[in-house]
Design a protein around this motif. Structure first.
Motif, PDB file in Angstrom:
ATOM      1  N   MET A   1       0.830  -1.204   0.000  1.00  0.00           N
ATOM      2  CA  MET A   1       0.000   0.000   0.000  1.00  0.00           C
ATOM      3  C   MET A   1       0.870   1.262   0.000  1.00  0.00           C
ATOM      4  N   ILE A   2       1.886   1.282   0.833  1.00  0.00           N
ATOM      5  CA  ILE A   2       2.779   2.451   0.930  1.00  0.00           C
ATOM      6  C   ILE A   2       3.488   2.695  -0.403  1.00  0.00           C
ATOM      7  N   ASN A   3       3.894   1.628  -1.072  1.00  0.00           N
ATOM      8  CA  ASN A   3       4.623   1.760  -2.339  1.00  0.00           C
ATOM      9  C   ASN A   3       3.757   2.293  -3.475  1.00  0.00           C
ATOM     10  N   MET A   4       2.441   2.323  -3.288  1.00  0.00           N
ATOM     11  CA  MET A   4       1.549   2.894  -4.304  1.00  0.00           C
ATOM     12  C   MET A   4       1.566   4.420  -4.291  1.00  0.00           C
ATOM     13  N   LEU A   5       2.045   5.013  -3.207  1.00  0.00           N
ATOM     14  CA  LEU A   5       2.067   6.474  -3.090  1.00  0.00           C
ATOM     15  C   LEU A   5       3.359   7.048  -3.641  1.00  0.00           C
ATOM     16  N   PRO A   6       3.317   8.239  -4.227  1.00  0.00           N
ATOM     17  CA  PRO A   6       4.552   8.869  -4.713  1.00  0.00           C
ATOM     18  C   PRO A   6       5.447   9.257  -3.536  1.00  0.00           C
ATOM     19  N   GLU A   7       6.744   9.071  -3.697  1.00  0.00           N
ATOM     20  CA  GLU A   7       7.691   9.324  -2.615  1.00  0.00           C
ATOM     21  C   GLU A   7       7.909  10.814  -2.355  1.00  0.00           C
ATOM     22  N   ASP A   8       7.640  11.659  -3.339  1.00  0.00           N
ATOM     23  CA  ASP A   8       7.974  13.073  -3.196  1.00  0.00           C
ATOM     24  C   ASP A   8       6.818  13.923  -2.673  1.00  0.00           C
ATOM     25  N   LEU A   9       5.687  13.309  -2.338  1.00  0.00           N
ATOM     26  CA  LEU A   9       4.546  14.055  -1.815  1.00  0.00           C
ATOM     27  C   LEU A   9       4.259  13.651  -0.373  1.00  0.00           C
ATOM     28  N   THR A  10       3.591  14.530   0.349  1.00  0.00           N
ATOM     29  CA  THR A  10       3.277  14.303   1.753  1.00  0.00           C
ATOM     30  C   THR A  10       1.902  13.672   1.901  1.00  0.00           C
ATOM     31  N   PHE A  11       1.843  12.556   2.650  1.00  0.00           N
ATOM     32  CA  PHE A  11       0.586  11.872   2.937  1.00  0.00           C
ATOM     33  C   PHE A  11       0.615  11.339   4.367  1.00  0.00           C
ATOM     34  N   THR A  12      -0.563  11.160   4.927  1.00  0.00           N
ATOM     35  CA  THR A  12      -0.734  10.388   6.157  1.00  0.00           C
ATOM     36  C   THR A  12      -1.610   9.206   5.791  1.00  0.00           C
ATOM     37  N   VAL A  13      -1.179   8.012   6.200  1.00  0.00           N
ATOM     38  CA  VAL A  13      -1.900   6.787   5.858  1.00  0.00           C
ATOM     39  C   VAL A  13      -2.312   6.076   7.147  1.00  0.00           C
TER      40      VAL A  13
ATOM     41  N   ARG B   1       8.053   7.282   6.900  1.00  0.00           N
ATOM     42  CA  ARG B   1       8.579   6.693   5.672  1.00  0.00           C
ATOM     43  C   ARG B   1       8.827   7.836   4.711  1.00  0.00           C
ATOM     44  N   GLY B   2       9.983   8.477   4.792  1.00  0.00           N
ATOM     45  CA  GLY B   2      10.245   9.657   3.973  1.00  0.00           C
ATOM     46  C   GLY B   2       9.291  10.761   4.360  1.00  0.00           C
ATOM     47  N   LYS B   3       8.479  11.231   3.414  1.00  0.00           N
ATOM     48  CA  LYS B   3       7.507  12.287   3.689  1.00  0.00           C
ATOM     49  C   LYS B   3       6.180  11.748   4.184  1.00  0.00           C
ATOM     50  N   LEU B   4       6.059  10.425   4.276  1.00  0.00           N
ATOM     51  CA  LEU B   4       4.808   9.818   4.722  1.00  0.00           C
ATOM     52  C   LEU B   4       4.776   9.651   6.233  1.00  0.00           C
ATOM     53  N   VAL B   5       3.583   9.810   6.805  1.00  0.00           N
ATOM     54  CA  VAL B   5       3.337   9.465   8.201  1.00  0.00           C
ATOM     55  C   VAL B   5       2.368   8.294   8.173  1.00  0.00           C
ATOM     56  N   VAL B   6       2.743   7.199   8.840  1.00  0.00           N
ATOM     57  CA  VAL B   6       1.938   5.986   8.825  1.00  0.00           C
ATOM     58  C   VAL B   6       1.448   5.691  10.243  1.00  0.00           C
ATOM     59  N   HIS B   7       0.154   5.443  10.355  1.00  0.00           N
ATOM     60  CA  HIS B   7      -0.451   4.996  11.610  1.00  0.00           C
ATOM     61  C   HIS B   7      -1.053   3.620  11.349  1.00  0.00           C
ATOM     62  N   VAL B   8      -0.724   2.642  12.181  1.00  0.00           N
ATOM     63  CA  VAL B   8      -1.255   1.288  12.019  1.00  0.00           C
ATOM     64  C   VAL B   8      -2.527   1.176  12.848  1.00  0.00           C
ATOM     65  N   ILE B   9      -3.616   0.740  12.200  1.00  0.00           N
ATOM     66  CA  ILE B   9      -4.909   0.652  12.872  1.00  0.00           C
ATOM     67  C   ILE B   9      -5.401  -0.787  12.942  1.00  0.00           C
ATOM     68  N   ASP B  10      -6.262  -1.058  13.902  1.00  0.00           N
ATOM     69  CA  ASP B  10      -6.807  -2.394  14.103  1.00  0.00           C
ATOM     70  C   ASP B  10      -8.123  -2.546  13.353  1.00  0.00           C
ATOM     71  N   GLY B  11      -8.085  -2.309  12.066  1.00  0.00           N
ATOM     72  CA  GLY B  11      -9.279  -2.413  11.244  1.00  0.00           C
ATOM     73  C   GLY B  11      -8.997  -1.859   9.863  1.00  0.00           C
ATOM     74  N   VAL B  12     -10.013  -1.825   9.029  1.00  0.00           N
ATOM     75  CA  VAL B  12      -9.882  -1.310   7.668  1.00  0.00           C
ATOM     76  C   VAL B  12     -10.914  -0.205   7.489  1.00  0.00           C
ATOM     77  N   ILE B  13     -10.467   0.949   7.037  1.00  0.00           N
ATOM     78  CA  ILE B  13     -11.381   2.061   6.775  1.00  0.00           C
ATOM     79  C   ILE B  13     -11.957   1.877   5.380  1.00  0.00           C
ATOM     80  N   MET B  14     -13.301   1.858   5.304  1.00  0.00           N
ATOM     81  CA  MET B  14     -13.965   1.698   4.010  1.00  0.00           C
ATOM     82  C   MET B  14     -15.401   2.179   4.120  1.00  0.00           C
ATOM     83  N   ASP B  15     -15.971   2.511   2.977  1.00  0.00           N
ATOM     84  CA  ASP B  15     -17.376   2.924   2.990  1.00  0.00           C
ATOM     85  C   ASP B  15     -18.274   1.677   2.999  1.00  0.00           C
ATOM     86  N   ALA B  16     -19.571   1.884   3.209  1.00  0.00           N
ATOM     87  CA  ALA B  16     -20.518   0.767   3.341  1.00  0.00           C
ATOM     88  C   ALA B  16     -20.596  -0.077   2.078  1.00  0.00           C
TER      89      ALA B  16
END
Length: 199
Positions: A68-80, A170-185
């Protein structure tokens, strides 16, 4: 007349030499100044200082997390908000021995990219930026609204799911590990089995 001319030439010469020394000193000084160009309100050397090597946290977020992390561009800022390996298996029925081989690899990639759309926001959000007792909301990449707060014990919660680990860099990324999956209904219904496994 000649004496006045030599005097003016000497003053001009001294002025020229002093000017050249000043410019040279200025150039040398600027070359030694560290790069503190700001991007998104933070200094570049600060970002480098807080970055962890990929090898430091590769195993800590698992195969699906790294995919999942490798799908994001390395040069942009994201929180996952990254599901734990347990959450991937429990909620999405993905396991490394079966889901990453052969023809299932494409299905797994599509599923994880969809989860990424619900789980990533295009900005930095570390745990210190969320005040206790307050809820903040952000739109994910897919436009799904994420509500982030801290519970009574100070643990971060996103859309009702508790975070297990926070502020992994992870570089410009901030990663938080959660005990579940965020998704719509709608997506949640599509990943649930058509039958009850107990039958």
């Amino acid at each position: 007349m000649r004496r006045g001319y030599h005097l003016k030439s000497s003053i001009a010469f001294v002025f020229f030499v002093v000017f050249l020394c000043f410019i040279s000193l200025l150039i040398i000084t600027m070359m030694k100044v560290p790069d503190i160009i700001t991007s998104n309100g933070s200094m570049s050397f600060y970002n480098n200082m807080n970055s962890l090597k990929a090898s430091d946290n590769y195993n800590s977020i698992g195969s699906f997390g790294n995919m999942m992390i490798n799908m994001l561009p390395e040069d942009l800022t994201f929180t996952v908000f990254l599901p734990s390996e347990t959450a991937f298996e429990r909620d999405l029925r993905l396991n490394t021995s079966d889901s990453l081989v052969g023809e299932k690899m494409n299905d797994t990639y599509a599923l994880i990219s969809r989860v990424l759309g619900f789980s990533a926001i295009p900005r930095v959000l570390d745990s210190t930026m969320v005040s206790a007792g307050k809820e903040v909301s952000y739109d994910s990449l897919s436009g799904f609204e994420l509500f982030v707060s801290k519970d009574e014990g100070g643990v971060l919660v996103v859309n009702g799911v508790k975070l297990e680990r926070v502020d992994i860099r992870r570089g410009k990324l901030v990663v938080h590990v959660i005990d579940g999956v965020i998704m719509d209904a709608e997506f949640e219904q599509s990943v649930q089995p058509d039958f009850d496994e107990d039958d």
